[in-house]
Write a protein that holds these residues in place. Structure first.
Motif, PDB file in Angstrom:
ATOM      1  N   PHE A   1      -9.070 -11.328   5.041  1.00  0.00           N
ATOM      2  CA  PHE A   1      -8.000 -11.308   6.009  1.00  0.00           C
ATOM      3  C   PHE A   1      -8.076 -12.797   6.883  1.00  0.00           C
ATOM      4  O   PHE A   1      -7.277 -13.267   7.575  1.00  0.00           O
TER       5      PHE A   1
ATOM      6  N   ASP B   1       6.413  -1.484  10.751  1.00  0.00           N
ATOM      7  CA  ASP B   1       6.330  -1.851  12.233  1.00  0.00           C
ATOM      8  C   ASP B   1       5.098  -2.626  12.383  1.00  0.00           C
ATOM      9  O   ASP B   1       5.150  -3.772  13.148  1.00  0.00           O
ATOM     10  N   GLY B   2       3.936  -2.446  11.682  1.00  0.00           N
ATOM     11  CA  GLY B   2       2.773  -3.100  11.957  1.00  0.00           C
ATOM     12  C   GLY B   2       2.852  -4.391  11.257  1.00  0.00           C
ATOM     13  O   GLY B   2       2.456  -5.422  12.018  1.00  0.00           O
ATOM     14  N   ALA B   3       3.158  -4.787  10.027  1.00  0.00           N
ATOM     15  CA  ALA B   3       3.426  -5.935   9.419  1.00  0.00           C
ATOM     16  C   ALA B   3       4.296  -6.601  10.176  1.00  0.00           C
ATOM     17  O   ALA B   3       4.367  -8.151  10.174  1.00  0.00           O
TER      18      ALA B   3
ATOM     19  N   HIS C   1       0.901  -1.392  -0.019  1.00  0.00           N
ATOM     20  CA  HIS C   1      -0.137   0.172   0.041  1.00  0.00           C
ATOM     21  C   HIS C   1       0.869   1.203  -0.190  1.00  0.00           C
ATOM     22  O   HIS C   1       0.131   2.202  -0.360  1.00  0.00           O
TER      23      HIS C   1
ATOM     24  N   SER D   1      -1.736  -8.033  -1.212  1.00  0.00           N
ATOM     25  CA  SER D   1      -1.972  -6.822  -0.285  1.00  0.00           C
ATOM     26  C   SER D   1      -1.912  -7.246   1.111  1.00  0.00           C
ATOM     27  O   SER D   1      -2.299  -6.380   2.040  1.00  0.00           O
TER      28      SER D   1
ATOM     29  N   ASN E   1       7.034   3.524  11.437  1.00  0.00           N
ATOM     30  CA  ASN E   1       6.408   4.916  11.832  1.00  0.00           C
ATOM     31  C   ASN E   1       5.731   4.734  13.112  1.00  0.00           C
ATOM     32  O   ASN E   1       4.803   5.584  13.607  1.00  0.00           O
TER      33      ASN E   1
ATOM     34  N   LYS F   1       4.067   8.674   9.564  1.00  0.00           N
ATOM     35  CA  LYS F   1       2.917   8.370   8.513  1.00  0.00           C
ATOM     36  C   LYS F   1       2.181   9.966   8.021  1.00  0.00           C
ATOM     37  O   LYS F   1       1.938  10.446   9.043  1.00  0.00           O
TER      38      LYS F   1
ATOM     39  N   ARG G   1       3.145   3.165  13.795  1.00  0.00           N
ATOM     40  CA  ARG G   1       1.572   2.887  13.774  1.00  0.00           C
ATOM     41  C   ARG G   1       1.383   1.756  12.697  1.00  0.00           C
ATOM     42  O   ARG G   1       2.020   1.485  11.736  1.00  0.00           O
TER      43      ARG G   1
ATOM     44  N   ALA H   1      -0.592  -8.239   4.743  1.00  0.00           N
ATOM     45  CA  ALA H   1       0.610  -7.895   5.565  1.00  0.00           C
ATOM     46  C   ALA H   1       1.388  -9.394   5.621  1.00  0.00           C
ATOM     47  O   ALA H   1       0.852 -10.273   5.854  1.00  0.00           O
TER      48      ALA H   1
ATOM     49  N   GLU I   1      -4.123 -12.261  12.480  1.00  0.00           N
ATOM     50  CA  GLU I   1      -5.373 -13.022  12.300  1.00  0.00           C
ATOM     51  C   GLU I   1      -5.240 -14.363  12.942  1.00  0.00           C
ATOM     52  O   GLU I   1      -6.280 -14.757  13.670  1.00  0.00           O
TER      53      GLU I   1
HETATM   54  C1  LIG Z   1      -3.243  -9.914   6.828  1.00  0.00           C
HETATM   55  C2  LIG Z   1      -3.830  -8.338   6.787  1.00  0.00           C
HETATM   56  N1  LIG Z   1      -4.337  -7.991   7.920  1.00  0.00           N
HETATM   57  C3  LIG Z   1      -4.821  -6.538   7.836  1.00  0.00           C
HETATM   58  C4  LIG Z   1      -4.426  -5.749   6.881  1.00  0.00           C
HETATM   59  C5  LIG Z   1      -5.041  -4.439   6.879  1.00  0.00           C
HETATM   60  N2  LIG Z   1      -3.786  -3.520   6.761  1.00  0.00           N
HETATM   61  C6  LIG Z   1      -3.458  -3.063   5.721  1.00  0.00           C
HETATM   62  S1  LIG Z   1      -1.903  -1.861   6.029  1.00  0.00           S
HETATM   63  C7  LIG Z   1      -2.215  -2.071   7.753  1.00  0.00           C
HETATM   64  C8  LIG Z   1      -1.281  -1.280   8.559  1.00  0.00           C
HETATM   65  C9  LIG Z   1       0.184  -1.563   8.245  1.00  0.00           C
HETATM   66  O1  LIG Z   1       1.097  -1.064   9.265  1.00  0.00           O
HETATM   67  P1  LIG Z   1       2.550  -1.105   8.692  1.00  0.00           P
HETATM   68  O2  LIG Z   1       2.910  -2.701   8.442  1.00  0.00           O
HETATM   69  O3  LIG Z   1       3.368  -0.575   9.847  1.00  0.00           O
HETATM   70  O4  LIG Z   1       2.500  -0.106   7.370  1.00  0.00           O
HETATM   71  P2  LIG Z   1       2.361   1.476   7.458  1.00  0.00           P
HETATM   72  O5  LIG Z   1       1.027   1.622   7.008  1.00  0.00           O
HETATM   73  O6  LIG Z   1       2.813   2.050   8.797  1.00  0.00           O
HETATM   74  O7  LIG Z   1       3.347   1.939   6.535  1.00  0.00           O
HETATM   75  C10 LIG Z   1      -3.277  -3.114   8.001  1.00  0.00           C
HETATM   76  C11 LIG Z   1      -3.613  -3.400   9.364  1.00  0.00           C
HETATM   77  C12 LIG Z   1      -3.757  -6.114   5.776  1.00  0.00           C
HETATM   78  N3  LIG Z   1      -3.454  -5.613   4.779  1.00  0.00           N
HETATM   79  N4  LIG Z   1      -3.316  -7.692   5.620  1.00  0.00           N
END
Ligand SMILES: Cc1ncc(C[n+]2csc(CCOP(=O)(O)OP(=O)(O)O)c2C)c(N)n1
Ligand SMILES: CC(=O)[C@@H](O)[C@H](O)COP(=O)(O)O
Ligand SMILES: [Mg+2]
Length: 628
Positions: free
Chosen positions: A394, A147-149, A75, A115, A177, A284, A179, A117, A369
């Motif tokens: 997901f 950091d989220g992924a 994304h 897409s 970031n 972000k 978040r 994560a 998940e």
């Molecule tokens: C398996 C899965 N669960 C939930 C999502 C929804 N989702 C898309 S981006 C995101 C946050 C990603 O955070 P990070 O990896 O930190 O990337 P940033 O947007 O901060 O650059 C989420 C929860 C997803 N794409 N895939």
């Protein structure tokens, strides 16, 4: 007027040819472009504003596509697209326009189109292994993961493997970031925080080298001692334990908006020649004050907005989510055992009001998940009734957990699947089209597909009352429809319409599933106009197929099922199978989504392409009836 730098960029070589003093202007131009364009089309504005300098530096240090770039979730790849010759964002996420994620058909610079994560490091590990075996060991694989992924389990499966090979040229850029949508949760976030907040070991060491070695022999002795204390200093100034304990070289933290600093760090990683983490600190929504000031999610994913204010151009259309948000609070008030789980998407799935009222009863598990599903089984064992709210697509990755941890143990867990069915513009892997076919084979699982607000509220209330099996309630990414009342309830199957004027005509049963009930009602009207008798029913709890529906099948000459999910193994297929098991020979004609991956397009465009409009369905039914 001087020509913009961005307009001169066609390939990464153009980026590498820029003089350092041009890079700030390029970053400013990219940000202005992103705000201007994405405010018109919608998209992932915040994440892309945060990776401008990082992406520029990547393309200046490494040579894509000879070196392979992998973006986790993808994304945040708009800047990468801009630097690789894709400047027309006017149809972003629309049919025949740019995908909102990397796309191999768009560019040789794009690899991962999924897409979902937390997959990038596994991709990178595989590509690096192939490079090694195919005589390309001198090439780098550069994976950008947020950091989220990183809170997703797959990322750690991959890191465990990546750390095992000392000379594999794999650079993991942690885009930190802080978040996901909201601040990233868990121990990892704390650890990244500790890395972020203490001055990096490298900068202390380089300070020591500069200062001490300038003061003659004694200084050099002191520096050598300092360098000799390497491990000790690291533990003091920058507890890089986690990554280093895994055996990974760690570089950072680096200010991700200081392009020269990021370039330096990437060049060090490039020269290292083995697996290395480059920890980059970014913001972000950087450089766009409405995003920077947005406490909710820094404009993670926006619809069309006013570029100056960031305010939505049109109100949110996703009424189904709002209904869930309201009903789950009502349920929570009367059921203290009901708790909620989100996978880093509290706001998007509608759990914010529940969290507001019951802060102790909502759990954000990160982008995890699988953990969400199995920890929910644990909660059920402990006497709670967990509601796991995720986007339908997901849940795919937690199938085994639903099957073997929830269903095998007859755990009363409710899964609420938003964005079920065709989501269209958010790309192939975001369509929530697989849940019904996937979950239909889970023993004991009951799945509801509400058709309107009232049936959604009822389904949620009924779901949380089931304490010995998984329940699923799914609804689409679309505007809420007007109420669709039932004429009659036949043992749990709602009869919605009857057209039986033509006394001797053939009887067609039209079964509408969830958001396709509206289509079913129109098809029945059109069939009646062609002289047929048509009855429309909505089973509401569509899986397992209710006995009353099987009986209704036997009372008709032809059955039509219409669902917003893959038709292979979908509800229609199960209706036919159950009928056949009961010796009922009535033909069942199923309409739904073919199992092919679908292009990004609007939902309406996809419905038309898939011939799921009432007119198309009617035409196909009449053709089938004419064949006899
Ligand atoms: C398996 C899965 N669960 C939930 C999502 C929804 N989702 C898309 S981006 C995101 C946050 C990603 O955070 P990070 O990896 O930190 O990337 P940033 O947007 O901060 O650059 C989420 C929860 C997803 N794409 N895939
Ligand atoms: C990249 C990702 O998975 C999420 O940001 C998703 O694209 C959001 O989808 P909605 O815009 O439908 O909430
Ligand atoms: Mg992040």
């Amino acid at each position: 007027m001087t020509r913009s730098i961005l307009s001169t960029i066609r390939t990464p070589a153009d980026v590498r040819a820029l003089r350092p003093e041009q890079l700030d202007d390029l970053a400013a131009e990219i940000r202005a472009f992103l705000v201007d364009q994405v405010s018109r089309t919608g998209g992932h504005l915040g994440p892309n504003l945060g990776v401008v300098e990082l992406t520029v530096a990547m393309h200046r240090v490494f040579t894509s596509p000879r070196d392979t770039f992998v973006f986790d979730t993808g994304h945040q790849s708009y800047v990468h697209k801009l630097l690789t010759g894709r400047g027309d964002f006017s149809a972003l996420r629309r049919r025949d326009g740019l995908s909102g994620y990397p796309s191999r058909t768009e560019s040789e610079h794009d690899v991962v189109e999924n897409s979902h994560a937390s997959t990038a490091l596994s991709w990178a590990d595989g590509i690096a292994k192939a490079n090694e075996l195919q005589g390309r060991a001198d090439r780098h694989v550069v994976a950008v993961i947020g950091d989220g992924a990183l809170t997703g389990g797959m990322a750690w499966e991959a890191l465990n493997n990546i750390a095992a090979a000392e000379d594999r040229r794999l650079v993991v850029v942690v885009n930190d970031n802080g978040r996901s949508y909201a601040p990233t949760i868990g121990g990892l976030a704390h650890h990244l925080d500790s890395l972020r907040t203490t001055q990096s070991y490298e900068s202390v060491l380089s300070w020591g080298k500069r200062t001490l070695t300038r003061s003659g022999a004694p200084g050099r002795v002191a520096y050598d001692a300092l360098h000799g204390l390497k491990k000790g200093i690291k533990d003091v100034v920058a507890p890089q334990g986690m990554f280093e304990d895994l055996g990974l070289k760690y570089i950072g933290p680096v200010d991700g908006h200081d392009e020269p600093a990021v370039e330096r760090a990437l060049r060090r990683a490039q020269a290292f020649g083995g697996p290395v983490i480059v920890h980059v600190i970014t913001e972000k929504g950087r450089g766009y004050s409405p995003a920077e000031q947005d406490a909710a999610d820094r404009f993670h994913a926006v619809g069309r907005i006013h570029p100056e204010t960031g305010l939505p151009v049109a109100p949110s259309r996703f009424g189904w989510t709002s209904v869930f948000a309201d009903e789950i609070v009502r349920i929570g008030r009367r059921r203290p055992d009901v708790v909620a789980i989100t996978a880093a998407m509290l706001q998007p799935v509608g759990l914010a009001p529940f969290a507001q009222e019951f802060p102790q009863r909502v759990f954000d598990v990160g982008i995890a998940e699988q953990h969400a599903a199995t920890s929910a089984a644990g909660m059920a064992f402990g006497g709670l009734h967990p509601v796991v709210a995720v986007y339908a697509t997901f849940l795919n990755r937690a199938f085994d957990q639903v099957l073997m941890d929830v269903a095998l143990h007859r755990a009363g867990v409710t899964f609420v699947l938003d964005r079920a069915g065709l989501t269209g513009d958010d790309g192939a892997s975001h369509n929530g089209m697989w849940d019904m076919a996937m979950l239909a084979i889970v023993p004991g699982l009951r799945l509801a597909a509400p058709r309107d607000e009232e049936t959604l509220r009822t389904a949620l209330r009924e779901a949380v009352d089931v304490d010995d099996a998984p329940t699923v309630v799914r609804y689409p990414k679309s505007a809420l429809v007007d109420p669709i009342p039932a004429l009659e309830d036949v043992d749990g199957v709602d009869v919605l319409a009857r057209h039986d004027d033509a006394a001797d005509a053939r009887r067609v049963l039209v079964v509408g599933v969830g958001s396709m009930v509206g289509c079913a009602l129109q098809v029945a009207e059109q069939l009646a106009a062609h002289g047929l008798r048509a009855t429309v029913v909505d089973p509401r709890w569509v899986l397992p197929v209710p006995a009353a529906l099987v009986k209704l099948v036997g009372d008709h000459d032809h059955v039509v099922t219409i669902e917003d999910g893959v038709v292979d193994g979908g509800v229609g297929a199960h209706v036919g199978q159950r009928a056949a098991e009961h010796g009922i020979a009535t033909p069942v004609q199923s309409f739904g989504i073919p199992r092919d991956f679908l292009p990004h397009a609007s939902r309406d465009q996809l419905v038309t392409t898939l011939r799921l409009t009432p007119q198309d369905v009617t035409r196909d039914v009449l053709t089938a009836l004419a064949r006899g």
